[in-house]
Structures are given as C-alpha cells and as structure tokens.
Design a protein around this motif. Structure first.
Motif, PDB file in Angstrom:
ATOM      1  N   CYS A  23      30.984 137.360  66.869  1.00 36.76           N
ATOM      2  CA  CYS A  23      32.268 138.049  66.768  1.00 36.76           C
ATOM      3  C   CYS A  23      32.129 139.352  67.534  1.00 36.76           C
ATOM      4  CB  CYS A  23      32.652 138.322  65.316  1.00 36.76           C
ATOM      5  SG  CYS A  23      34.286 139.081  65.160  1.00 36.76           S
ATOM      6  N   ASN A  24      33.116 139.670  68.366  1.00 32.02           N
ATOM      7  CA  ASN A  24      33.071 140.905  69.152  1.00 32.02           C
ATOM      8  C   ASN A  24      32.768 142.104  68.280  1.00 32.02           C
ATOM      9  OD1 ASN A  24      33.663 139.553  71.468  1.00 32.02           O
ATOM     10  ND2 ASN A  24      35.810 140.142  71.517  1.00 32.02           N
ATOM     11  N   TYR A  25      31.854 142.926  68.726  1.00 32.94           N
ATOM     12  CA  TYR A  25      31.517 144.209  68.103  1.00 32.94           C
ATOM     13  C   TYR A  25      30.933 144.097  66.699  1.00 32.94           C
ATOM     14  CZ  TYR A  25      34.816 145.248  71.800  1.00 32.94           C
ATOM     15  OH  TYR A  25      35.487 145.272  72.984  1.00 32.94           O
ATOM     16  N   LYS A  26      30.649 142.883  66.215  1.00 33.39           N
ATOM     17  CA  LYS A  26      30.119 142.745  64.854  1.00 33.39           C
ATOM     18  C   LYS A  26      28.757 142.077  64.832  1.00 33.39           C
ATOM     19  CE  LYS A  26      34.474 142.946  62.546  1.00 33.39           C
ATOM     20  NZ  LYS A  26      35.215 142.590  61.388  1.00 33.39           N
ATOM     21  N   SER A  93      41.865 140.719  68.234  1.00 35.51           N
ATOM     22  CA  SER A  93      40.572 141.200  68.726  1.00 35.51           C
ATOM     23  C   SER A  93      39.396 140.649  67.911  1.00 35.51           C
ATOM     24  CB  SER A  93      40.541 142.732  68.711  1.00 35.51           C
ATOM     25  OG  SER A  93      40.590 143.199  67.382  1.00 35.51           O
ATOM     26  N   GLU A  94      39.696 139.954  66.824  1.00 33.28           N
ATOM     27  CA  GLU A  94      38.635 139.418  65.960  1.00 33.28           C
ATOM     28  C   GLU A  94      38.699 137.897  65.954  1.00 33.28           C
ATOM     29  OE1 GLU A  94      37.513 139.588  61.287  1.00 33.28           O
ATOM     30  OE2 GLU A  94      38.024 141.493  62.234  1.00 33.28           O
TER      31      GLU A  94
END
Length: 131
Positions: A23-26, A93-94
């Motif tokens: 997941c982006n940024y996670k 975005s998620e």
C-alpha cells in the motif's frame, strides 16, 4: 482467534491468510511477511517475523471503506506464481494489494461471506476485467 465485538467467540467470523502486502506510503513486504486477517468489521494487515519484532503495523481497513475486491494473476518470470488480491477503497490514494502464494478463491470467498464487495470476474495482469 479472539472475541468478536459482542464477546461471543466465533472462529468462523475471523480467518487469517499468510502472504505479502503493498500500500502506498504504508507497507511493502513480500510473502510470507504479512498476515491478513479478515473479519466482518475490518481487514487487518499485520507483520510477521522481523516486521512483528520491529512493531510495524497493524494496518486496518474498515469494511465500509472497501469499494471492491478482486483477484488477478501476478506476472512472474520465474516460479513461484503469486496472486494479487486487489482491495479498492473509497480513498483513491489508498489501494491495498495482498500477495498470496495460494489460489485466491478461499480468500475471496471468506471476504464475500464477511460482507465485502467481491468481484468474481477474471482480471488480467493490468487489473482490467476480461470476459
């Protein structure tokens, strides 16, 4: 396994699968470093092994934020073949991806039984439905 919200223990309402997740940024961790827990209330991604020791996660996605769930075969040049379980949320975005070394049908069936919007249409490597 644990108690559900009303205190009644019910193993059928909680299933766990081992794989990887992105997941982006996670999080970005390949199999077998992530444990996906499916419950009627939420999806939970939790680190295993070193990720658990480093206390990374858990990451949760409430069921009401899940718009669509579908599977697609991941393109690998060499074995093992992995499957992507794509989880589209209301937040553009998620976008969660669970990498499963096993066939996706048991995961999708569990998600459908827990009330998630599962799309059974076959999808190609780009995520486009094929008829």
């Amino acid at each position: 396994m644990g108690d559900t919200d009303d205190g009644i223990f019910d193993a059928a309402l909680r299933c766990e699968f081992t794989g990887g997740a992105y997941c982006n940024y996670k999080v970005k961790a390949g199999p077998p470093w992530i444990r996906l827990t499916v419950t009627p209330q939420h999806l939970e991604f939790r680190g295993r092994g070193l990720l658990r020791i480093l206390r990374l996660g858990p990451w949760t996605v409430p069921r009401e934020q899940v718009k669509k769930v579908f599977a697609k075969q991941r393109r690998n040049l060499f074995p093992p073949i992995a499957w992507n379980i794509e989880i589209v949320t209301t937040d553009p975005s998620e976008w969660w991806t669970f990498w499963s070394p096993e066939r996706p049908e048991p995961i999708l069936l569990t998600m459908e039984e827990c009330g998630y919007p599962v799309d059974w249409t076959p999808h190609n490597w780009a995520g486009i439905p094929t008829d």
